[in-house]
Design a protein around this motif. Sequence first.
Motif, PDB file in Angstrom:
ATOM      1  N   PHE A 133      -2.843  -4.619   8.706  1.00  0.00           N
ATOM      2  CA  PHE A 133      -2.002  -4.539   7.448  1.00  0.00           C
ATOM      3  C   PHE A 133      -3.002  -4.959   6.410  1.00  0.00           C
ATOM      4  O   PHE A 133      -2.705  -4.627   5.112  1.00  0.00           O
ATOM      5  CB  PHE A 133      -0.742  -5.162   7.588  1.00  0.00           C
ATOM      6  CG  PHE A 133      -0.682  -6.703   7.452  1.00  0.00           C
ATOM      7  CD1 PHE A 133      -1.018  -7.445   6.467  1.00  0.00           C
ATOM      8  CD2 PHE A 133      -0.474  -7.212   8.715  1.00  0.00           C
ATOM      9  CE1 PHE A 133      -0.945  -8.790   6.567  1.00  0.00           C
ATOM     10  CE2 PHE A 133      -0.503  -8.728   9.092  1.00  0.00           C
ATOM     11  CZ  PHE A 133      -0.566  -9.424   7.716  1.00  0.00           C
ATOM     12  N   LEU A 134      -3.945  -5.940   6.399  1.00  0.00           N
ATOM     13  CA  LEU A 134      -4.689  -6.532   5.648  1.00  0.00           C
ATOM     14  C   LEU A 134      -5.677  -5.496   5.085  1.00  0.00           C
ATOM     15  O   LEU A 134      -5.981  -5.422   3.678  1.00  0.00           O
ATOM     16  CB  LEU A 134      -5.497  -7.697   6.152  1.00  0.00           C
ATOM     17  CG  LEU A 134      -4.587  -8.945   6.015  1.00  0.00           C
ATOM     18  CD1 LEU A 134      -5.476 -10.376   6.508  1.00  0.00           C
ATOM     19  CD2 LEU A 134      -4.034  -9.413   4.818  1.00  0.00           C
ATOM     20  N   PRO A 135      -6.552  -4.735   5.899  1.00  0.00           N
ATOM     21  CA  PRO A 135      -7.252  -3.383   5.374  1.00  0.00           C
ATOM     22  C   PRO A 135      -6.478  -2.500   4.739  1.00  0.00           C
ATOM     23  O   PRO A 135      -6.926  -1.976   3.784  1.00  0.00           O
ATOM     24  CB  PRO A 135      -7.818  -3.079   6.448  1.00  0.00           C
ATOM     25  CG  PRO A 135      -7.927  -4.190   7.579  1.00  0.00           C
ATOM     26  CD  PRO A 135      -6.715  -4.910   7.277  1.00  0.00           C
ATOM     27  N   ALA A 136      -5.165  -2.292   4.955  1.00  0.00           N
ATOM     28  CA  ALA A 136      -4.369  -1.352   4.501  1.00  0.00           C
ATOM     29  C   ALA A 136      -3.857  -1.686   3.189  1.00  0.00           C
ATOM     30  O   ALA A 136      -3.809  -0.969   2.264  1.00  0.00           O
ATOM     31  CB  ALA A 136      -3.029  -1.035   5.280  1.00  0.00           C
ATOM     32  N   MET A 137      -3.437  -3.144   3.118  1.00  0.00           N
ATOM     33  CA  MET A 137      -3.074  -3.657   1.676  1.00  0.00           C
ATOM     34  C   MET A 137      -4.749  -3.566   0.795  1.00  0.00           C
ATOM     35  O   MET A 137      -4.441  -3.094  -0.504  1.00  0.00           O
ATOM     36  CB  MET A 137      -2.647  -4.935   1.927  1.00  0.00           C
ATOM     37  CG  MET A 137      -1.446  -5.136   2.244  1.00  0.00           C
ATOM     38  SD  MET A 137      -0.858  -6.775   2.736  1.00  0.00           S
ATOM     39  CE  MET A 137      -0.854  -7.508   0.932  1.00  0.00           C
ATOM     40  N   CYS A 138      -5.796  -3.884   1.039  1.00  0.00           N
ATOM     41  CA  CYS A 138      -6.695  -3.837   0.323  1.00  0.00           C
ATOM     42  C   CYS A 138      -7.141  -2.339  -0.023  1.00  0.00           C
ATOM     43  O   CYS A 138      -7.479  -1.826  -1.191  1.00  0.00           O
ATOM     44  CB  CYS A 138      -8.085  -4.269   0.962  1.00  0.00           C
ATOM     45  SG  CYS A 138      -7.933  -6.086   1.352  1.00  0.00           S
TER      46      CYS A 138
END
Length: 350
Positions: A87-92
């Motif tokens: 989810f962190l790469p998705a948010m970025c």
Amino acid sequence: MAIPVSTAAAGSTPDTAGKKSAAPVGGAAAISATRFATLMRPMLEKTTPLFALLSQTIATIEPYVIALVAYFNHLATILKPYHPEEFLPAMCGFVLVFFGGNFFTLCAAVEAYRLIGFDDTKIALKKLKHSYDVAMAASKKDDEVDADGDGVADVKQIDARALAVRKAAVVAKAVDPDLVTDALVAINGGLMAVVATLRVRFAACVTIGSTVGEMAHNAVQTHAEPALLELTPSEYKKWVPCGLRYGCQLCGFVIAWFLQMSISAFHSATRGAQMFARGSLTYATRRGYLNPTAIDEKGRVFNACVFALAFVGFWSQFWSGYSLPFPLNILLLPVTFAEYAMRFVVFMLG
């Protein structure tokens, strides 16, 4: 008849004589090295307090750095059940899709470093960290002695400055200089790639801006300059041609900068859509909402999501004039500062 006389010592062979004649060369080199060491010794003695202060500063900052790393490790442990690697790469990626054009200089720098020096830097820093951990273990072991003979290690009672100097000496002995060299070479290569990329983009903006400004100045000089000369007081007429020329060049540079932002926004939207699609589809597949073939980056589902999201994000950025809405302009304030700092570096390099 002349009899040749040998210059070699009696009882010596020609090879031995040659070796003895070469000895003074080594002696001269040793004398030169001794003189150089004699000249450098006062300079090293003067810089010793500086190295001691640096070691003490590092020793003072080290606990805070260790505490910060421990906090991030604790945070990573808390977030591990939620799969932050998804989810962190998705948010970025989501931020890049809809707002990447605002940070085009920073995105270009990160992309250049990722392509050139990131992998080598990561490998070198991992090896260097392992070497540093070994050095810290050796330093901690060196600081502990059994002073009272009861079988329990006691910490040596020495002042902080001497302890910092000793730690620096232990680290210098334990850390492999080749690993430090590899890390510095990798970081330097990535930074040079960043500098080259930013300079090329800045040069392209300057070139396009100058060309557009020159064309605009030709039209303005013919139609607008005579009218401005008539309206301007006589004592200020000499500034009209110069002001028009530089004003046209400034307008051309602004247009070129906006075009560069549009190109970078398209790139960031595409890259962000790929990151968002990879993270979100992986999460949905792990939850059982989608078929595992959905995360195939060569499949139709993945590419359709990427291109659709990239088109929507780029059009949204272009339509809003590359501006950040209210909540995000506060949340992304550190990134905005980093972007403007990078732009300042670009102008300084230009």
